[in-house]
Design a protein around this motif. Sequence first.
Motif, PDB file in Angstrom:
ATOM      1  N   GLN A  90      -7.861 106.730  43.439  1.00 53.42           N
ATOM      2  CA  GLN A  90      -7.097 107.863  43.929  1.00 53.42           C
ATOM      3  C   GLN A  90      -7.941 109.136  43.957  1.00 53.42           C
ATOM      4  O   GLN A  90      -7.871 109.939  44.900  1.00 53.42           O
ATOM      5  CB  GLN A  90      -5.862 108.093  43.052  1.00 53.42           C
ATOM      6  CG  GLN A  90      -4.993 109.273  43.470  1.00 53.42           C
ATOM      7  CD  GLN A  90      -4.347 109.068  44.830  1.00 53.42           C
ATOM      8  OE1 GLN A  90      -3.771 108.014  45.096  1.00 53.42           O
ATOM      9  NE2 GLN A  90      -4.430 110.079  45.696  1.00 53.42           N
ATOM     10  N   GLU A  91      -8.773 109.316  42.921  1.00 52.05           N
ATOM     11  CA  GLU A  91      -9.583 110.534  42.856  1.00 52.05           C
ATOM     12  C   GLU A  91     -10.708 110.562  43.891  1.00 52.05           C
ATOM     13  O   GLU A  91     -11.362 111.591  44.077  1.00 52.05           O
ATOM     14  CB  GLU A  91     -10.174 110.712  41.456  1.00 52.05           C
ATOM     15  CG  GLU A  91     -11.007 109.552  40.949  1.00 52.05           C
ATOM     16  CD  GLU A  91     -10.203 108.555  40.136  1.00 52.05           C
ATOM     17  OE1 GLU A  91     -10.805 107.876  39.275  1.00 52.05           O
ATOM     18  OE2 GLU A  91      -8.977 108.444  40.347  1.00 52.05           O
ATOM     19  N   THR A  94      -9.238 112.312  49.605  1.00 55.34           N
ATOM     20  CA  THR A  94      -8.811 113.677  49.920  1.00 55.34           C
ATOM     21  C   THR A  94      -8.001 113.625  51.201  1.00 55.34           C
ATOM     22  O   THR A  94      -8.463 113.087  52.221  1.00 55.34           O
ATOM     23  CB  THR A  94     -10.010 114.622  50.115  1.00 55.34           C
ATOM     24  OG1 THR A  94     -10.822 114.606  48.947  1.00 55.34           O
ATOM     25  CG2 THR A  94      -9.541 116.053  50.378  1.00 55.34           C
TER      26      THR A  94
END
Length: 234
Positions: A90-91, A94
Motif C-alpha cells: 500500500q505504501e 500513490t
Amino acid sequence: MKDNKLICSAIIAVGIICLGWFIKAGIDNFAGKDRKVVVKGLAEQEVEADKVTWPIVSKEVGNDLPELYVRIGATQRKIKGFLMKNGIKQEELTENAPQVADLQAREYSDNNKPYRYIVTSVITVTSSQVKKVRGIIARQGDLLKEGVAIVDGGYENPVKYEYVSFKEMKPKMMQEAIENAEKTAQQFAENSHSKLDKIVSADQGQFSIDDRDSNTPYIKKVRVVSTVVYSLKD
C-alpha cells in the motif's frame, strides 16, 4: 702569506663551482617546471536499477460526470487490487486526483464527438522491487479480463528506472579512474623518455548514469571521467 692566498683562492674556486651548480640546478628546475602531462581516467560499470516509478494511466469518457466518477473509482479499485494481489504494498502506491477534460469548453472544439468529458486517473507505483514490478508490467493485460484498459502514459507519464545507490560505489570507481589515468600517464612518460613524478592536480570526476540502451532501461551504465595532471622528470 703565500699559503693564505692559496687557501683563499681555493675557497673562491669552490664557491664559484657551487654557485654554478646551484644556478644550473635552478635553471633545470625552472626548465622542467612546466613539464606536465594531462590525462583522463575512465571507469565504467553496468548495474541494475534499484528504483522504478510506474504511472498507471486509465481513462473514462462520457457525458455524465457523476457516473464517470463512479466508473473511475471502480477502475482505481480494480487496479489497486490487482497490484496488491501481485505483491505491491500500500505504501508503494500513490493515487492522484482524477483530471477532467471538458471537450465542449475547448476553444477550437468541433463539438462532433459522441462524448463531452474525459476523466483521467493516474495511480503511481514507486518501488525498489524492480524485478517484481517489471513482471507485473508484463502481466498488466490481465486487467482487461476485469474490463480495465491501461492506456499508454506517453511522455508525460513514462515508466522510469533509476539507480539511487551509486554513492556507495563512487569511491571505488574514482580510484579505478585515477589508476587508469596513471597508466596512461606512465605510458606517455615512457614514450617521451621521462619519468612520472607526483600529481599536480586532480578533479573530483564527472559521474553520469544512463540507460545501457533503449531496450533495457532498467540496466544502467555508470560512468566517471577524472582529469589528472602529473609532473614529469628526467
